[in-house]
Enzyme design. Structure first.
Site, PDB file in Angstrom:
ATOM      1  N   ASP A 197       0.842  -1.186   0.000  1.00  0.00           N
ATOM      2  CA  ASP A 197       0.000   0.000   0.000  1.00  0.00           C
ATOM      3  C   ASP A 197       0.878   1.237   0.000  1.00  0.00           C
ATOM      4  OD1 ASP A 197      -2.400   1.736   0.418  1.00  0.00           O
ATOM      5  OD2 ASP A 197      -3.321  -0.204   0.870  1.00  0.00           O
ATOM      6  N   HIS A 262      -3.031   3.103  -4.693  1.00  0.00           N
ATOM      7  CA  HIS A 262      -2.380   2.720  -3.437  1.00  0.00           C
ATOM      8  C   HIS A 262      -0.935   2.318  -3.718  1.00  0.00           C
ATOM      9  CE1 HIS A 262      -5.809   2.953  -0.682  1.00  0.00           C
ATOM     10  NE2 HIS A 262      -6.557   2.456  -1.658  1.00  0.00           N
ATOM     11  N   GLU A 325     -10.109   2.575  -4.984  1.00  0.00           N
ATOM     12  CA  GLU A 325      -9.756   3.948  -4.614  1.00  0.00           C
ATOM     13  C   GLU A 325      -8.621   4.527  -5.477  1.00  0.00           C
ATOM     14  OE1 GLU A 325     -11.045   3.971   0.086  1.00  0.00           O
ATOM     15  OE2 GLU A 325      -9.006   3.378  -0.417  1.00  0.00           O
TER      16      GLU A 325
END
Length: 757
Positions: A197, A262, A325
């Site tokens: 991440d 990410h 995301e």
């Protein structure tokens, strides 16, 4: 795992659910997950050091399971039954292959012996786990009587998962193994390992050493910036060991390598991979970052190399590629990527992400693997054999199943275990929404919106332990357990077998088992919590309650530890100052949670912790840890809405005026919240360091503006004190801070409001 067994298990579980029900006669069994069918019989089997575990000669798998069972019995009972091949089996535990297939098993316990029957190793293993649970109803050592019963069992769903995020905070291998032990004991079979991440790359990749040399380490913000870098990674040898450890417990580890978003950590390590220059200082932030991989051929070559090393380490059918995301701002701003969209004939950046994910998926397909990603991968189109993990509620799962894609339900917020488990101020750090053990248990993984055929695409269910605010291994486990046990029952037990009351009855046994397995499970929701107020005649009024309302509270006033024969709590108590109250929760005569103790003093009566205050808003409520002092265990925890740091002391009595004492600290605003940052309310300070403002209601009259002064130079907790004027009637005191900017921001630890003399 492969597609056919997954679906076969689901069908067989549904068939069992229709055919069997657990009768009332089995109510004294403390087996979790509740089995598909359990029938109590007369008597019990006496398990002792003299007991033998028998397997057929040459059955290596069965012998391995038998040794695992013997080792677990040693951990819980203090003795280890001998494992033997062949020979007489009277009075023994016998493992036989003459049983059901897959993960199903039959367990027959009688006074004369125990038989675990299953055709496959997985079934034998789960039969052994059930027997160990029945032999471990508490923490008592020595021989034990196991209730006689016949159990026929199989799972409802084939994917019964728990995700642990090791990218945000790194856990030790020992902690991960203890977590796997607890998963296995409760028949969870998929460990989704979030390894990559923005905040860190945790997996050694031989071809790209800077991923761990650089990408595995970050500088923390605020006062913690002066401390050593935070980080760590898992070597390939450690991963192979953990994969084998999990496989021996019928657990498949599914790795997650995030794409295309990410991705700050790998881009910091290799900037040429990014769509824009990286900022390594942001690796200590939380939230949704803008850094995405670019779409160059060299970037896909990098991802191919990484994924091939990942597949060499992890034999799982599924490889998780993230897909969530991915803010497209950098792609929108890049002429090179805009040209790529035009070259490919795509409509927009969403279709580009779909193309990106499908290209990554081809690398997996070449080696017979299957791509799984978060539900954003549905946007812009999806490869036919891709599997969707639905996290934004259940809509992604419904859409995927209706489109013919397999899916795993993992919805926020119910199965996001970074949410706190009760409203108690003793809860670990995490998100502010309460998702209780009962809330998790109430979740049904089979949406009613789907037809029977569409439900065949539901592979199973998974809970996620995101670790942004779980800074220690113990906090990670406390947030995961016992809620993961509730998930295990909903993933295993037939639909008609779910019963919260019966599950709650088994909780004392479950908490004892978790402790034996070395898991630091959260006991706070079971424990008595106090509410104090002014009583009659100058006394203090004490009310006790628990987060889940289970069992009964018993208390003492003489300094002795509460037991099952102590006074039961029934109603509020008016007690004189100086009284020490000790209380504990009990369920069916067994302690549930820790003993709690309070000495009733004026300071305690007039003090509220931040979690006991009301937040003015709940946009993004968090329980946060201070960034100082250096010793982590000494840092305060503070409950705050990061988009509006503002607290309310409800119904304050200012009839005589009051002395206000606030303990607070300044915390770095290390949150990637996009345009929401500009919406955080800021009142201009009147002094260089700003002030603590106290108002009568958040839009009301300002009662005090207390300069922060020297407190601004202190990275840890500071105490700010002032006198509040007398005022008729009760008032909601609204507390907030003035500031020139949001970074750093002030957060309250506790408030003491003492009536003036």
């Amino acid at each position: 795992m492969t597609l056919t067994p997954l679906r076969t298990v689901v069908v067989s579980a549904l068939a069992l659910a229709a055919a069997f029900a657990t009768p009332a006669g089995a109510a004294d069994l403390t087996l979790t997950p509740a089995p598909a069918k359990a029938v109590r019989a007369e008597g019990a089997f006496k398990l002792s050091a003299a007991t033998r575990i028998h397997v057929a000669k040459g059955d290596v798998e069965a012998r391995g399971v038998a040794n695992q069972l013997a080792d677990l019995i040693r951990r819980s009972r203090g003795f280890r039954p001998a494992v033997v091949e062949g020979g007489p089996t009277a009075g023994a535990i016998v493992l036989t292959r003459e049983g059901p297939s897959g993960e199903a098993y039959k367990l027959d316990v009688s006074p004369s012996g125990v038989t675990i029957a299953a055709a496959q190793r997985a079934g034998l293993f789960y039969g052994a786990m059930s027997l160990w649970q029945l032999a471990t109803p508490d923490e008592t050592k020595g021989p034990v009587a196991i209730p006689a019963a016949v159990i026929e069992d199989a799972p409802r769903f084939a994917w019964r998962g728990l995700m642990v995020d090791s990218a945000r905070h790194y856990q030790s291998i020992a902690t991960l193994k203890a977590t796997l032990d607890a998963m296995a004991a409760h028949k969870l079979n998929t460990f989704h390992w979030h390894l990559v991440d923005d905040q860190g790359w945790r997996l050694e990749i031989k071809k790209y050493p800077k991923l761990t040399q650089v990408g595995a380490w970050r500088v923390e913000p605020g006062a913690a910036r002066a401390y050593p870098k935070y980080g760590g990674f898992y070597t390939q040898d450690q991963v192979r060991d953990l994969v084998a450890y999990a496989a021996a417990r019928n657990i498949t580890i599914v790795p997650e390598i995030e794409t295309p978003g990410h991705a700050l950590a790998p881009i910091v390590a290799y900037p040429e991979l990014g769509s824009a220059p990286p900022d390594a200082s942001k690796m200590g932030d939380w939230g949704v970052f803008p850094w995405l991989y670019n779409t160059d051929d060299a970037t896909f070559a990098f991802l191919d190399d990484v994924l091939n090393e990942v597949m060499d380490l992890f034999p799982s059918t599924f490889i998780h590629v993230g897909g969530d995301e991915a803010i497209k701002d950098q792609w929108k701003a890049s002429p090179k990527i805009q040209a790529k969209i035009k070259e490919l004939g795509l409509k927009d950046e969403h279709e580009l992400q779909s193309w990106f994910i499908q290209r990554v998926g081809k690398t997996l397909e070449k080696r017979g693997r299957r791509l799984i990603g978060w539900d954003e991968i549905l946007e812009g189109g999806l490869a036919p054999n891709a599997t969707v993990m639905s996290w934004r509620g259940i809509d992604g799962a419904i859409a995927a199943a209706k489109a013919g894609h397999d899916t795993v339900l993992s919805p926020h917020p119910t199965l996001y275990l970074d949410n706190r488990q009760s409203a108690s101020p003793d809860e670990p750090t995490g998100r502010g929404k309460v998702v209780s053990l009962k809330d998790v248990y109430a979740f049904d993984p089979a949406p009613a919106q789907l037809t029977a055929d569409q439900r065949q695409h539901i592979l199973g269910v998974q809970a996620n332990v995101w670790t942004e605010h779980m800074q220690t291994d113990a906090r990670m486990q406390a947030m995961a357990f016992p809620r993961a046990v509730a998930l295990a029952e909903r993933g295993w037990t037939p639909e008609g077998g779910a019963d919260w009351s019966d599950f709650a009855r088994r909780l004392p046994a479950e908490m004892a088992r978790l402790k034996i397995l070395g898991v630091a499970a959260n006991t706070v929701p079971f424990e008595p919590q106090p509410t104090l107020s002014e009583g009659e005649g100058g006394k203090t009024r004490l009310a006790l309650s628990t987060g889940l309302g289970l069992g009964e509270i018993r208390y003492t006033l003489d300094g002795k530890a509460p037991t099952t024969v102590s006074t039961p709590y029934a109603d509020e108590l008016d007690l004189p100052a100086g009284t020490t109250v000790k209380a504990r929760s009990f369920l069916d005569g067994q302690a549930l949670g820790r003993e709690r103790s309070w000495t009733l003093t004026p300071t305690l009566l007039h003090t509220r912790l931040s979690a006991q205050l009301k937040l003015c808003t709940e946009k993004v409520p968090l329980t946060m840890v201070d960034d100082a002092p250096r010793a982590f265990e000494r840092r305060a925890m503070m409950f705050v809405d990061i988009l509006n740091p503002c607290w309310i002391w409800e119904s304050a009595d200012l009839t005589k005026g009051a002395i206000l004492s606030v303990r607070a600290s300044q915390i770095p605003f290390n949150f990637q919240v996009g345009a929401d940052r500009d919406r955080i309310p800021l009142r201009a300070p009147a002094t260089p360091g700003g002030e603590l403002e106290v108002r009568a209601g958040c839009a009301g009259e300002r009662l005090a503006a207390i300069p922060l002064g020297e407190a601004t130079k202190n990275p840890g907790l500071s105490t700010i004190t002032s006198r509040l004027p007398a005022r008729r009637g009760k008032v909601d005191l609204c507390l907030s801070f003035t500031a020139k900017s949001v970074d750093p921001f002030w957060a309250i630890d506790r408030v003491t409001l003492t009536p003036a003399n």
